[in-house]
Write an enzyme that holds these catalytic residues in place. Structure first.
Site, PDB file in Angstrom:
ATOM      1  N   GLN A 284      -9.889  -4.222  -3.948  1.00  0.00           N
ATOM      2  CA  GLN A 284     -11.220  -3.708  -3.644  1.00  0.00           C
ATOM      3  C   GLN A 284     -12.182  -4.028  -4.780  1.00  0.00           C
ATOM      4  O   GLN A 284     -13.311  -4.491  -4.560  1.00  0.00           O
ATOM      5  CB  GLN A 284     -11.141  -2.184  -3.422  1.00  0.00           C
ATOM      6  CG  GLN A 284     -12.456  -1.582  -2.991  1.00  0.00           C
ATOM      7  CD  GLN A 284     -12.864  -2.021  -1.594  1.00  0.00           C
ATOM      8  OE1 GLN A 284     -12.084  -1.902  -0.659  1.00  0.00           O
ATOM      9  NE2 GLN A 284     -14.069  -2.535  -1.440  1.00  0.00           N
TER      10      GLN A 284
ATOM     11  N   CYS B 151     -16.456   1.338  -0.327  1.00  0.00           N
ATOM     12  CA  CYS B 151     -15.279   0.525   0.028  1.00  0.00           C
ATOM     13  C   CYS B 151     -14.967   0.598   1.513  1.00  0.00           C
ATOM     14  O   CYS B 151     -14.280  -0.269   2.035  1.00  0.00           O
ATOM     15  CB  CYS B 151     -14.075   0.974  -0.802  1.00  0.00           C
ATOM     16  SG  CYS B 151     -13.674   2.714  -0.588  1.00  0.00           S
TER      17      CYS B 151
ATOM     18  N   HIS C 134      -6.917   0.349  -6.896  1.00  0.00           N
ATOM     19  CA  HIS C 134      -7.216  -0.474  -5.707  1.00  0.00           C
ATOM     20  C   HIS C 134      -7.832  -1.783  -6.209  1.00  0.00           C
ATOM     21  O   HIS C 134      -9.032  -2.036  -6.021  1.00  0.00           O
ATOM     22  CB  HIS C 134      -8.173   0.288  -4.791  1.00  0.00           C
ATOM     23  CG  HIS C 134      -8.195  -0.217  -3.370  1.00  0.00           C
ATOM     24  ND1 HIS C 134      -7.418  -1.277  -2.927  1.00  0.00           N
ATOM     25  CD2 HIS C 134      -8.906   0.200  -2.282  1.00  0.00           C
ATOM     26  CE1 HIS C 134      -7.652  -1.476  -1.646  1.00  0.00           C
ATOM     27  NE2 HIS C 134      -8.545  -0.606  -1.227  1.00  0.00           N
TER      28      HIS C 134
ATOM     29  N   ARG D 252       0.879  -1.187   0.000  1.00  0.00           N
ATOM     30  CA  ARG D 252       0.000   0.000   0.000  1.00  0.00           C
ATOM     31  C   ARG D 252       0.908   1.226   0.000  1.00  0.00           C
ATOM     32  O   ARG D 252       1.661   1.446   0.953  1.00  0.00           O
ATOM     33  CB  ARG D 252      -0.917  -0.004   1.222  1.00  0.00           C
ATOM     34  CG  ARG D 252      -1.671   1.307   1.385  1.00  0.00           C
ATOM     35  CD  ARG D 252      -2.829   1.220   2.345  1.00  0.00           C
ATOM     36  NE  ARG D 252      -3.936   0.480   1.763  1.00  0.00           N
ATOM     37  CZ  ARG D 252      -5.190   0.520   2.220  1.00  0.00           C
ATOM     38  NH1 ARG D 252      -5.494   1.276   3.268  1.00  0.00           N
ATOM     39  NH2 ARG D 252      -6.140  -0.185   1.644  1.00  0.00           N
TER      40      ARG D 252
ATOM     41  N   ARG E 198     -13.403  -8.863   0.862  1.00  0.00           N
ATOM     42  CA  ARG E 198     -11.991  -8.566   0.635  1.00  0.00           C
ATOM     43  C   ARG E 198     -11.152  -9.807   0.948  1.00  0.00           C
ATOM     44  O   ARG E 198     -10.237 -10.152   0.209  1.00  0.00           O
ATOM     45  CB  ARG E 198     -11.540  -7.390   1.520  1.00  0.00           C
ATOM     46  CG  ARG E 198     -12.104  -6.031   1.119  1.00  0.00           C
ATOM     47  CD  ARG E 198     -11.542  -5.568  -0.203  1.00  0.00           C
ATOM     48  NE  ARG E 198     -10.094  -5.528  -0.198  1.00  0.00           N
ATOM     49  CZ  ARG E 198      -9.362  -4.522   0.279  1.00  0.00           C
ATOM     50  NH1 ARG E 198      -9.952  -3.449   0.776  1.00  0.00           N
ATOM     51  NH2 ARG E 198      -8.036  -4.561   0.237  1.00  0.00           N
TER      52      ARG E 198
ATOM     53  N   ASP F 259     -17.482   6.838  -2.400  1.00  0.00           N
ATOM     54  CA  ASP F 259     -16.272   6.734  -1.584  1.00  0.00           C
ATOM     55  C   ASP F 259     -16.033   8.120  -0.982  1.00  0.00           C
ATOM     56  O   ASP F 259     -16.687   9.098  -1.370  1.00  0.00           O
ATOM     57  CB  ASP F 259     -15.086   6.288  -2.485  1.00  0.00           C
ATOM     58  CG  ASP F 259     -13.788   6.044  -1.724  1.00  0.00           C
ATOM     59  OD1 ASP F 259     -13.824   5.961  -0.468  1.00  0.00           O
ATOM     60  OD2 ASP F 259     -12.725   5.935  -2.372  1.00  0.00           O
TER      61      ASP F 259
HETATM   62  N1   CP Z   1     -11.330  -0.414   1.787  1.00  0.00           N
HETATM   63  C1   CP Z   1     -10.081  -0.422   2.291  1.00  0.00           C
HETATM   64  O1   CP Z   1      -9.092  -0.602   1.572  1.00  0.00           O
HETATM   65  O2   CP Z   1     -10.042  -0.227   3.631  1.00  0.00           O
HETATM   66  P1   CP Z   1      -8.728  -0.061   4.528  1.00  0.00           P
HETATM   67  O3   CP Z   1      -8.141   1.301   4.189  1.00  0.00           O
HETATM   68  O4   CP Z   1      -9.216  -0.132   5.942  1.00  0.00           O
HETATM   69  O5   CP Z   1      -7.762  -1.141   4.200  1.00  0.00           O
HETATM   70  N1  NVA Z   2     -10.113   6.421  -2.057  1.00  0.00           N
HETATM   71  C1  NVA Z   2      -9.772   6.032  -0.715  1.00  0.00           C
HETATM   72  C2  NVA Z   2      -9.988   4.557  -0.538  1.00  0.00           C
HETATM   73  C3  NVA Z   2      -9.720   4.062   0.844  1.00  0.00           C
HETATM   74  C4  NVA Z   2      -9.910   2.571   0.987  1.00  0.00           C
HETATM   75  C5  NVA Z   2      -8.334   6.396  -0.421  1.00  0.00           C
HETATM   76  O1  NVA Z   2      -7.472   6.172  -1.274  1.00  0.00           O
HETATM   77  O2  NVA Z   2      -8.077   6.920   0.675  1.00  0.00           O
END
Ligand code: CP
Ligand code: NVA
Length: 330
Positions: A148, A278, A145, A118, A306, A239
């Site tokens: 997701q 998400c 992502h 990440r 997930r 989102d």
């Molecule tokens: N949806 C998602 O990726 O959540 P987290 O940021 O908690 O991993």
């Molecule tokens: N668009 C959001 C998704 C979080 C799971 C972000 O990148 O923060």
């Protein structure tokens, strides 16, 4: 512990080219199969007891941003598959301080059989994948992502009998939307996204999605009008307006007036529409409690899925023979 080959690779794919998952487009051909596999193992108590395709394998997960769902679902999913899960928080490792992404990739490939990452800039996960000799999975970047999207499309498959209409996106043209568009049209779903002017999704990614849609007959419509996107929708997805790592967040908020998913906005959707997010949700900003807590909401199914979707992806990338064997035998 298995030895390494001449490439220093310890993965079970050591004699063949490794496959990464950096965007959902990396697996669009296999996506229906990956989802089918995930749904099957979700309901297969016997397999959950005795099927351990990651036995002896170690999966490391690097986080440069916070996470609840991704972190816990990867750790538990790897453990359920018999593997060892290591969480590597950016504050605790040398990456970003005294060591490059390339060297980190080379070192971790000597210990691990798969890496999830990440990161902020999408180029960073591409750099890690370029130098790693084991599969790399994007666990969220600023542009994509994919895990997701896999879980979201699995959730739509599970609720297919309720979905009478296109997928509508209301909100920011962000990382979650990018992989949702590509994955959705690859599976034949029409999608209409409404974003404020200036917050549209990346045009290169939409062009890529349009090429995929030509092959499936799905349609992609972009608008700045949330009502247009939601009218007749079978799925409504939103989102947060401001994603992790974004600067000038304060300036951004004003543009999203009228983009909240509330009871008024959803009134023109199909009555059985699925509400999707998400998570984490900023209740009262992009969605009201009345919508996210309604019977239409499947947000916690998405969160659970997930884990199952990632178990399918991990097995496919790290022990493909076992993935196929489970698919054929069960
Ligand atoms: N949806 C998602 O990726 O959540 P987290 O940021 O908690 O991993
Ligand atoms: N668009 C959001 C998704 C979080 C799971 C972000 O990148 O923060």
């Amino acid at each position: 512990m298995r030895g390494t080959d001449s490439q220093g690779t310890s993965s079970m794919r050591s004699n063949e080219a490794k496959q990464d998952l950096l965007t959902i487009d990396d697996v669009t051909d296999e996506l229906p199969g990956l989802i089918d596999w995930a749904i099957r193992i979700k309901h297969d108590d016997e397999a959950l007891y005795d099927f351990k395709p990651l036995d002896g394998l170690a999966i490391g997960s690097i986080y440069e941003k916070p996470s609840t769902r991704t972190r816990v679902s990867f750790e538990v999913g790897v453990t359920r598959l018999g593997g060892q899960a290591l969480t590597l928080l950016s504050g605790d490792i040398q990456l970003g301080k005294s060591e490059s992404i390339a060297d980190t990739a080379s070192v971790l490939s000597r210990y691990l059989d798969g890496i999830t990452y990440r990161c902020f800039g999408h180029a960073d996960v591409e750099e890690l994948a370029k130098h790693a000799t084991v599969p790399v999975i994007n666990a969220l970047s600023d542009l994509h992502h994919p895990c997701q999207a896999a879980a979201d499309l699995m959730t739509i498959v599970e609720h297919a009998e309720r979905v009478n209409g296109h997928i509508a996106w209301v909100g920011d043209g962000n990382n979650v939307l990018h992989d949702l568009v590509i994955g959705a049209v690859s599976m034949g779903h029409d999608i209409k996204y409404a974003t404020p002017s200036g917050f549209e999704p990346d045009e290169r990614i939409i062009s890529q999605a349009r090429s995929i849609a030509e092959g499936t007959g799905a349609t992609i419509t972009g608008t700045n009008d949330p009502d247009e996107a939601v009218s007749g929708a079978g799925v409504i997805y939103t989102d947060v307006f401001v994603s992790m790592g974004e600067e000038h967040a304060g300036e951004k908020f004003g543009a999203f007036e009228g983009f909240q998913v509330n009871e008024s906005l959803v009134s023109n959707a199909d009555p059985d529409y699925l509400f999707m997010h998400c998570l984490p949700a900023h209740r009262g900003e992009e969605v009201t409690n009345a919508v996210i807590d309604s019977p239409n909401s499947v947000v916690f199914d998405q969160a659970e899925n997930r884990m199952w979707a990632q178990m399918s992806i991990l097995t496919y990338l790290c022990n493909e023979a076992a993935w196929h064997a489970y698919r054929e035998l069960r």
